[in-house]
Design a protein around this motif. Structure first.
Motif, PDB file in Angstrom:
ATOM      1  N   VAL A  88       0.453  -1.269  -0.115  1.00  0.00           N
ATOM      2  CA  VAL A  88      -0.040   0.033  -0.214  1.00  0.00           C
ATOM      3  C   VAL A  88       1.337   1.304   0.474  1.00  0.00           C
ATOM      4  O   VAL A  88       1.278   1.364   0.982  1.00  0.00           O
ATOM      5  N   ASP A  89       0.296   1.663  -0.685  1.00  0.00           N
ATOM      6  CA  ASP A  89       1.328   3.232  -1.222  1.00  0.00           C
ATOM      7  C   ASP A  89       0.933   4.507  -1.446  1.00  0.00           C
ATOM      8  O   ASP A  89      -0.648   4.214  -1.263  1.00  0.00           O
ATOM      9  N   GLU A  90       1.184   5.526  -1.730  1.00  0.00           N
ATOM     10  CA  GLU A  90       0.028   6.640  -1.856  1.00  0.00           C
ATOM     11  C   GLU A  90      -0.178   6.627  -3.410  1.00  0.00           C
ATOM     12  O   GLU A  90      -1.681   6.924  -2.963  1.00  0.00           O
ATOM     13  N   ARG A  91       0.149   6.474  -4.415  1.00  0.00           N
ATOM     14  CA  ARG A  91      -0.952   5.666  -5.802  1.00  0.00           C
ATOM     15  C   ARG A  91      -1.293   4.724  -5.413  1.00  0.00           C
ATOM     16  O   ARG A  91      -2.775   5.002  -5.808  1.00  0.00           O
ATOM     17  N   VAL A  92      -1.826   3.910  -4.521  1.00  0.00           N
ATOM     18  CA  VAL A  92      -2.685   2.911  -4.800  1.00  0.00           C
ATOM     19  C   VAL A  92      -3.789   4.065  -3.236  1.00  0.00           C
ATOM     20  O   VAL A  92      -5.367   3.636  -3.685  1.00  0.00           O
ATOM     21  N   LYS A  93      -3.546   4.746  -2.693  1.00  0.00           N
ATOM     22  CA  LYS A  93      -4.718   5.628  -1.598  1.00  0.00           C
ATOM     23  C   LYS A  93      -5.341   6.277  -2.625  1.00  0.00           C
ATOM     24  O   LYS A  93      -6.756   6.179  -2.373  1.00  0.00           O
ATOM     25  N   GLN A  94      -4.744   6.974  -3.636  1.00  0.00           N
ATOM     26  CA  GLN A  94      -5.498   7.998  -3.941  1.00  0.00           C
ATOM     27  C   GLN A  94      -6.202   7.531  -5.346  1.00  0.00           C
ATOM     28  O   GLN A  94      -7.305   7.701  -5.529  1.00  0.00           O
ATOM     29  N   ASP A  95      -5.811   6.276  -5.729  1.00  0.00           N
ATOM     30  CA  ASP A  95      -7.086   5.683  -7.040  1.00  0.00           C
ATOM     31  C   ASP A  95      -8.007   4.685  -6.212  1.00  0.00           C
ATOM     32  O   ASP A  95      -8.589   5.036  -6.960  1.00  0.00           O
ATOM     33  N   LEU A  96      -7.747   4.437  -4.981  1.00  0.00           N
ATOM     34  CA  LEU A  96      -9.550   4.355  -3.773  1.00  0.00           C
ATOM     35  C   LEU A  96      -9.997   4.897  -3.964  1.00  0.00           C
ATOM     36  O   LEU A  96     -11.500   5.229  -3.815  1.00  0.00           O
ATOM     37  N   TRP A  97      -9.068   6.627  -3.097  1.00  0.00           N
ATOM     38  CA  TRP A  97      -9.870   7.518  -2.775  1.00  0.00           C
ATOM     39  C   TRP A  97     -10.541   8.364  -3.954  1.00  0.00           C
ATOM     40  O   TRP A  97     -12.245   8.859  -4.059  1.00  0.00           O
ATOM     41  N   ASN A  98     -10.186   7.828  -4.968  1.00  0.00           N
ATOM     42  CA  ASN A  98     -10.851   8.219  -6.536  1.00  0.00           C
ATOM     43  C   ASN A  98     -11.434   7.767  -7.412  1.00  0.00           C
ATOM     44  O   ASN A  98     -11.852   7.358  -8.801  1.00  0.00           O
ATOM     45  N   ALA A  99     -11.849   6.547  -6.709  1.00  0.00           N
ATOM     46  CA  ALA A  99     -12.026   5.359  -7.499  1.00  0.00           C
ATOM     47  C   ALA A  99     -13.974   6.373  -8.434  1.00  0.00           C
ATOM     48  O   ALA A  99     -14.188   6.491  -7.338  1.00  0.00           O
TER      49      ALA A  99
END
Length: 364
Positions: A88-99
């Motif tokens: 889990v990195d920032e890219r994972v988190k951002q793509d989930l937040w903006n899914a």
């Protein structure tokens, strides 16, 4: 020394938690969120603090300190990626937040990362539903604007495959398997030497019909229905996912109830359930071809696999293709823990999230 692993799995009205020491479950808790509470949030992302706080409170109440070797979360609706374990990195988190699609699982990695930072350990996700390893021929449909999309029960399908392979003394990566996940949605996946090279889209109207999903329907008749003026876009989507399949025909998604009706002489119940199982069998046949007719085993899993009526019927259709193994149920928590343990002991490679779209559009 035993590895201590925290597992986090949010659903629409619950958040499931578990702690494992290696592969042994030592604590489990399901936090239920009332419909009234959930209705107070306009968007899934607004539930983050609410769910995070509940997780911390549950751990504190159970006397579990934030000392873990890994935290692993259910993978959410990311962009398509190959299966496996991901940091889990920032890219994972951002793509989930903006899914593009909202689901409570999109918050899992956020909660896992926050706890992992406090514990000083890595946070992982594994085999999200968007796992995409389709061979190119499987991706192309007869309409260029409508490529086939891989969305299926990747976590459970791969977990039961590894479990079966280990039981017979082989590696998952050495086998050709067809995994049939029988639940509210039904996916039939072709696993060729560790990669899922073909699978029906179990979420958005493809393959067998299921207790609540319509599956593949006659395309021209669907187009005509769309332009008939009888239904709204939302109603048609619900007809395909949520109000299709068994519930559309019989008014229930409960397979045991339907089977009791069959034993009581309800001919219509038998006709519809047998038709659903027939569509599953046909999809198994298609996946057998996808494996060049060299299938080592067919695994039946998911909640419906507890019902002998259904498994016996499927055996009758497909056992001439390959041996049929029944591994009923869906242990998402155990599957996630197994992936985390494999990552910690070096048996599974920890990958970095790099969506397929990124491969097609190089960064400048």
């Amino acid at each position: 020394m035993l590895m201590k692993i925290l597992v986090i799995n949010p659903g629409s009205t619950s958040t499931k938690l578990a702690v494992y020491e290696d592969d042994v479950l030592v604590w489990r808790e399901s936090l239920y969120h009332s419909a009234e509470e959930v209705a107070g949030f306009r968007h899934i992302n607004e539930q983050y603090d609410y769910r995070r706080q509940h997780v911390h409170e549950a751990l504190e109440k159970a006397g579990i300190p934030l000392r873990f070797d890994a935290v692993i979360a259910r993978g959410g609706l990311l962009k398509p990626i190959p299966g496996g374990v991901y940091l889990v990195d920032e890219r994972v988190k951002q793509d989930l937040w903006n899914a593009s699609m909202e689901h409570a699982s999109n918050l899992a990695a956020w909660i896992a990362d926050e706890i992992a930072q406090q514990a000083g350990c890595p946070a992982y996700i594994a085999d999200p539903v968007v796992t995409d390893e389709l061979r190119e021929e499987a991706r192309i449909s007869g309409v260029p604007e409508l490529p086939r999309i891989s969305i299926f029960h990747a976590l459970n399908s791969r977990a039961v495959s590894r479990r079966y392979a280990a039981r017979i003394g082989k590696k998952y990566e050495e086998m050709n398997l067809i995994v049939v996940h029988l639940g509210g949605g039904i996916s039939v996946s072709a696993h060729q030497y560790g990669r899922v090279v073909d699978v029906n889209n179990a979420l958005n109207g493809e393959g067998p019909f299921s207790p609540e999903r319509a599956g593949t329907v006659p395309a021209r008749q669907l187009v005509d229905l769309c332009f008939s003026g009888k239904y709204t876009h939302r109603e048609l989507c619900r007809m395909l996912n949520g109000r299709g399949g068994l519930v559309a025909h019989l008014g229930t998604t409960d397979v045991p109830t339907i089977i009791r009706g069959i034993h009581a002489g309800e001919i219509h119940y038998k006709r519809v359930l047998d038709a659903m199982l027939y569509t599953v069998a046909k999809q198994i046949g298609a996946m057998h071809v996808a494996l060049h007719c060299a299938t080592d085993a067919i695994i039946l899993t998911g909640g419906i696999a507890y019902n002998e009526y259904c498994t016996d019927a499927l055996r009758g259709w497909v056992e001439s293709l390959a041996p049929v193994e029944i591994i009923p149920g869906e242990d998402e928590m155990g599957a996630l823990a197994m992936n985390a343990l494999g990552a910690l002991n070096g048996e599974l490679t920890v990958q970095r999230y790099c969506p397929k779209q990124d491969e097609e559009i190089p960064e400048k």
